[in-house]
Motif scaffolding. Sequence first.
Motif, PDB file in Angstrom:
ATOM      1  N   HIS A  15      50.850  53.998  43.550  1.00 31.50           N
ATOM      2  CA  HIS A  15      49.941  54.918  42.153  1.00 31.50           C
ATOM      3  C   HIS A  15      49.735  53.629  42.024  1.00 31.50           C
ATOM      4  O   HIS A  15      48.362  54.088  40.842  1.00 31.50           O
ATOM      5  CB  HIS A  15      51.066  55.813  42.023  1.00 31.50           C
ATOM      6  N   VAL A  16      49.885  52.290  41.775  1.00 26.46           N
ATOM      7  CA  VAL A  16      49.439  51.525  40.691  1.00 26.46           C
ATOM      8  C   VAL A  16      47.824  51.238  40.639  1.00 26.46           C
ATOM      9  O   VAL A  16      47.727  50.769  41.767  1.00 26.46           O
ATOM     10  CB  VAL A  16      50.279  50.592  40.533  1.00 26.46           C
ATOM     11  N   THR A  17      46.929  51.785  40.197  1.00 29.98           N
ATOM     12  CA  THR A  17      45.205  50.881  40.374  1.00 29.98           C
ATOM     13  C   THR A  17      45.078  49.496  39.062  1.00 29.98           C
ATOM     14  O   THR A  17      44.516  49.220  38.417  1.00 29.98           O
ATOM     15  CB  THR A  17      44.942  52.479  39.707  1.00 29.98           C
ATOM     16  N   ASP A  18      46.149  50.065  37.871  1.00 33.25           N
ATOM     17  CA  ASP A  18      45.799  48.815  36.773  1.00 33.25           C
ATOM     18  C   ASP A  18      46.865  48.179  36.024  1.00 33.25           C
ATOM     19  O   ASP A  18      48.451  48.467  36.685  1.00 33.25           O
ATOM     20  CB  ASP A  18      45.847  49.739  35.389  1.00 33.25           C
ATOM     21  N   TRP A  19      47.755  47.285  36.800  1.00 30.45           N
ATOM     22  CA  TRP A  19      48.237  45.709  36.695  1.00 30.45           C
ATOM     23  C   TRP A  19      47.966  44.778  35.358  1.00 30.45           C
ATOM     24  O   TRP A  19      47.276  43.897  35.176  1.00 30.45           O
ATOM     25  CB  TRP A  19      48.389  44.622  37.975  1.00 30.45           C
ATOM     26  N   VAL A  20      49.192  45.383  34.024  1.00 32.62           N
ATOM     27  CA  VAL A  20      49.384  44.595  33.178  1.00 32.62           C
ATOM     28  C   VAL A  20      50.191  43.343  33.189  1.00 32.62           C
ATOM     29  O   VAL A  20      50.975  43.689  33.740  1.00 32.62           O
ATOM     30  CB  VAL A  20      49.674  45.508  32.237  1.00 32.62           C
ATOM     31  N   THR A 119      49.037  39.799  25.870  1.00 31.94           N
ATOM     32  CA  THR A 119      49.260  38.884  25.422  1.00 31.94           C
ATOM     33  C   THR A 119      49.333  39.269  24.048  1.00 31.94           C
ATOM     34  O   THR A 119      48.355  39.296  22.961  1.00 31.94           O
ATOM     35  CB  THR A 119      48.640  36.767  25.624  1.00 31.94           C
ATOM     36  N   ASN A 120      50.451  37.856  23.020  1.00 23.72           N
ATOM     37  CA  ASN A 120      50.193  38.319  21.761  1.00 23.72           C
ATOM     38  C   ASN A 120      50.039  36.972  21.326  1.00 23.72           C
ATOM     39  O   ASN A 120      49.735  36.462  20.009  1.00 23.72           O
ATOM     40  CB  ASN A 120      51.270  38.590  21.038  1.00 23.72           C
ATOM     41  N   VAL A 123      42.901  34.611  23.367  1.00 25.09           N
ATOM     42  CA  VAL A 123      42.120  34.663  24.335  1.00 25.09           C
ATOM     43  C   VAL A 123      42.101  33.035  25.300  1.00 25.09           C
ATOM     44  O   VAL A 123      42.050  33.144  26.495  1.00 25.09           O
ATOM     45  CB  VAL A 123      41.426  35.396  24.703  1.00 25.09           C
ATOM     46  N   LYS A 124      42.323  32.211  23.998  1.00 25.38           N
ATOM     47  CA  LYS A 124      41.606  30.923  24.389  1.00 25.38           C
ATOM     48  C   LYS A 124      42.748  30.233  25.255  1.00 25.38           C
ATOM     49  O   LYS A 124      43.072  29.617  26.473  1.00 25.38           O
ATOM     50  CB  LYS A 124      41.482  29.851  23.609  1.00 25.38           C
ATOM     51  N   HIS A 125      44.221  30.710  24.270  1.00 20.45           N
ATOM     52  CA  HIS A 125      45.327  30.469  25.311  1.00 20.45           C
ATOM     53  C   HIS A 125      45.714  30.349  26.522  1.00 20.45           C
ATOM     54  O   HIS A 125      46.220  30.055  27.700  1.00 20.45           O
ATOM     55  CB  HIS A 125      46.529  31.138  24.275  1.00 20.45           C
ATOM     56  N   ALA A 126      45.335  31.961  26.356  1.00 15.73           N
ATOM     57  CA  ALA A 126      45.540  32.974  28.100  1.00 15.73           C
ATOM     58  C   ALA A 126      44.499  31.897  29.228  1.00 15.73           C
ATOM     59  O   ALA A 126      44.829  32.215  30.034  1.00 15.73           O
ATOM     60  CB  ALA A 126      44.862  34.626  27.765  1.00 15.73           C
ATOM     61  N   GLU A 127      43.154  32.213  28.880  1.00 12.89           N
ATOM     62  CA  GLU A 127      42.172  31.249  29.645  1.00 12.89           C
ATOM     63  C   GLU A 127      43.154  30.163  30.141  1.00 12.89           C
ATOM     64  O   GLU A 127      42.749  29.432  31.619  1.00 12.89           O
ATOM     65  CB  GLU A 127      41.034  31.516  29.171  1.00 12.89           C
ATOM     66  N   ASP A 140      40.696  40.562  35.692  1.00 12.38           N
ATOM     67  CA  ASP A 140      39.019  42.013  35.029  1.00 12.38           C
ATOM     68  C   ASP A 140      39.007  41.216  33.643  1.00 12.38           C
ATOM     69  O   ASP A 140      38.063  41.084  33.408  1.00 12.38           O
ATOM     70  CB  ASP A 140      39.459  43.148  34.930  1.00 12.38           C
ATOM     71  N   ASP A 141      40.161  41.317  32.815  1.00 14.37           N
ATOM     72  CA  ASP A 141      40.128  40.704  31.551  1.00 14.37           C
ATOM     73  C   ASP A 141      41.207  40.456  30.188  1.00 14.37           C
ATOM     74  O   ASP A 141      42.325  41.016  31.773  1.00 14.37           O
ATOM     75  CB  ASP A 141      39.208  42.094  30.364  1.00 14.37           C
ATOM     76  N   ILE A 142      41.503  39.886  29.409  1.00 11.95           N
ATOM     77  CA  ILE A 142      41.856  39.152  28.944  1.00 11.95           C
ATOM     78  C   ILE A 142      42.150  40.392  27.360  1.00 11.95           C
ATOM     79  O   ILE A 142      41.640  40.364  26.492  1.00 11.95           O
ATOM     80  CB  ILE A 142      42.503  38.403  28.009  1.00 11.95           C
TER      81      ILE A 142
END
Length: 237
Positions: A15-20, A119-120, A123-127, A140-142
């Motif tokens: 049923h999952v359409t958004d994965w976080v 994330t806590n 964005v730069k660290h995540a990228e 798709d996004d951060i």
Amino acid sequence: MTKIDRTPDKADFEHVTDWVFDLDNTLYPHHVNLFAQIDKNMTAYVATLLQMEREEARKLQKQYYLEHGTTLQGLMIHHGIDPNDFLEKAHAIDYSALTPQPELGAAIKALPGRKFIFTNGSVKHAEMTAEALGILEHFDDIFDIVAADYVPKPAQATYDKFTALKRVETAKAAMFEDLPRNLTVPKALGMQTVLLVPRNLEDTVVEWWEKTSGEEDHIDFVTDDLAAFLGRITAPD
């Protein structure tokens, strides 16, 4: 009942359409210990800011983390620091410990629907992290601590802001995290929850707040191998 299982039933996620996904110690294994560099930088920041010895600074750093969700939030509340300066200095790390993970990338790519990093950190660290792992293109996004107005997980308001901004239907979402306390709100919102734990847990040094008894009602699954776990969900019948 929490399932410590590398072979989840595909029906649990159909049923999952958004994965976080959380970032640190979730998209890469705990034993990589990348966060240790950030932790050291945060201690140094506190020591310099407040003219403290390292051990005293580390104690205060952890106190703020426990009381406010992040060291940053505690420093903003009690000392009025510039959050952007803190984030830049905290994330001035060497990413070479991370290597491309094509199996993980393929598993994330195969998930049906949208994929987010929540994330806590910044964005730069995540990228930088996701790029080093070779998986950035599959998201798709951060949603980072800046987007959260510097209010960190596990605050209810932060999950509410994320789900509203990204239009996430929580009953059709799954959340992957390494901290048990950060899955309480997602479960209450109706998400499927998965806890990432270190491999060879008994040989890994973790803080008490990172541990789980394996019986928490807000945790649906526990795994120590994200790529294998996702692979089971997307494997052809």
